[in-house]
Scaffold this motif. Structure first.
Motif, short mmCIF file in Angstrom:
data_model
loop_
_atom_site.label_atom_id
_atom_site.label_comp_id
_atom_site.label_asym_id
_atom_site.label_seq_id
_atom_site.Cartn_x
_atom_site.Cartn_y
_atom_site.Cartn_z
N ARG A 93 -7.62 -0.01 5.12
CA ARG A 93 -7.62 -0.74 3.85
C ARG A 93 -6.98 -2.11 4.00
NH1 ARG A 93 -6.28 4.17 1.88
NH2 ARG A 93 -4.06 3.69 1.84
N ARG A 99 -4.57 3.80 5.60
CA ARG A 99 -3.86 2.58 5.19
C ARG A 99 -4.25 1.37 6.05
NH1 ARG A 99 1.48 4.38 4.14
NH2 ARG A 99 0.56 4.66 2.08
N ASP A 123 0.82 -1.20 0.00
CA ASP A 123 0.00 0.00 0.00
C ASP A 123 0.86 1.26 0.00
OD1 ASP A 123 -2.98 0.77 0.31
OD2 ASP A 123 -1.97 2.07 1.75
N LEU A 131 -6.34 -3.91 -2.42
CA LEU A 131 -6.17 -2.83 -1.43
C LEU A 131 -6.94 -1.57 -1.84
CD1 LEU A 131 -2.40 -3.29 -0.55
CD2 LEU A 131 -4.32 -3.42 1.06
N GLN A 132 -7.05 -1.34 -3.15
CA GLN A 132 -7.79 -0.19 -3.64
C GLN A 132 -8.92 -0.68 -4.55
OE1 GLN A 132 -7.36 2.91 -2.81
NE2 GLN A 132 -5.25 3.63 -3.00
#
Length: 334
Positions: free
Chosen positions: A141, A138, A127, A177-178
């Motif tokens: 996530r 962060r 990340d 993660l995104q």
């Protein structure tokens, strides 16, 4: 400054984002005459014209050495094509890698992990390497990604102690993660037990329902048939066919299945009626579908004294279509 290369002569689309396909094209991946020839003359990918519709779960199939992984590496900008073009999210690759890749999650040829770090800390590193990631959120996530792939309980365990299946899950978590417009997965169920495979299938369906296009390379044809809406078949570096999974399976002929204790007699009658490829399998006799009426064939079996306990035409599977198209079975490498 980036300039259009010989392998990417199409400079259209001057925007810096990956907001859509040029000219209203609804494909998320589009290649035209994409070719990769390695030193020594090895032709790995030969004139590939591939179209992946937006919102699809797209299965990418092919036997050993068919060029699947080479294609994926070109799409992700990891290697350059010898000739031809590739567009991902409407932008030319590899020239537009910096604008495209933040919108793409990928797990290719297994995850790259730091064995001495925990699963959580590996994701923190991933990340932190993303320039678009907000460091203030962060930890949230990372926790969400671990939970989504079923690794929350093992988050503090060192990655070197993870099983192969757990490493695959962690690599998938890194890709998630995104929010992604496109997710590229190369053998994502490798090393997973049946329960893990079901969970990954469910996750892929959830991602597709949320609007993510999933491009999935796998050697498990049954897996592809269960989860994918579209598929393409590669063989010897060339595209054999592509389309919806239902259309591909419908293109292959099914099998006639006669359940009977009189296998030898049933096989003889089927051959006498002109039916091809008759195979005796214990209490079943299978064959190509007959050209005539099924009822007439069943009547011929009964008249000959064959004890028919089951008589049906089984639908062709994606595996049947694959074998018919390539003339060979499936190998895990590619």
């Amino acid at each position: 400054m980036d300039q259009p290369s010989a392998t990417d002569p199409d400079p259209e689309g001057s925007d810096d984002g990956a907001g859509g396909d040029a000219g209203g094209d609804e494909s998320v991946i589009r290649t035209r005459a994409l070719t990769k020839r390695y030193r020594g003359g090895q032709l790995a990918v030969d004139g590939l014209d591939l179209t992946v519709p937006a919102g699809s779960v797209f299965g990418f199939l092919g036997p050993n050495g068919s060029g699947k992984t080479t294609t994926i590496r070109m799409l992700m900008g990891l290697i350059e094509p010898t000739s031809g073009t590739a567009r991902v999210l409407g932008r030319p690759m590899p020239r537009a890698s910096r604008t495209v890749l933040p919108h793409v999650g990928a797990l290719i040829e297994g995850p790259a992990l730091y064995g001495f770090l925990s699963g959580r800390d590996n994701l923190v590193r991933y990340d932190a390497a993303d320039p678009t990631a907000d460091p203030r959120t962060r930890n949230t996530r990372v926790a969400a990604a671990l939970d989504r792939v079923g690794l929350a309980a093992a988050a503090g365990k060192k990655a070197k102690a993870y099983s192969l299946g757990m490493k695959q899950r962690l690599g998938l978590a890194a890709a998630l993660l995104q929010p992604r417009r496109l997710l590229v997965l190369d053998e994502p169920t490798n090393g997973l037990d049946p329960q893990g495979m079901r969970e990954i299938r469910s996750l892929v369906r959830e991602l597709a329902a949320d609007g993510t296009t999933v491009f999935l390379s796998s050697h498990l044809l049954d897996e592809i048939e269960q989860v994918c809406t579209h598929a393409a078949v590669m063989a010897q570096g060339r595209l054999i066919t592509q389309g919806s999974v239902a259309e591909l399976a419908a293109g292959a002929r099914g099998r006639l299945v006669v359940t009977t204790p009189d296998g030898a007699d049933a096989a003889r009658v089927l051959k006498e009626q002109g039916v091809a490829d008759v195979v005796i399998e214990e209490d079943r006799v299978t064959s190509d579908p007959p050209d005539g009426e099924l009822a007439d064939l069943n009547a011929a079996l009964v008249t000959a004294g064959v004890r028919v306990r089951g008589f049906a035409l089984e639908r062709a599977s994606l595996e049947d279509a694959f074998v018919a198209l390539t003339g060979e079975g499936f190998d895990v490498a590619g």
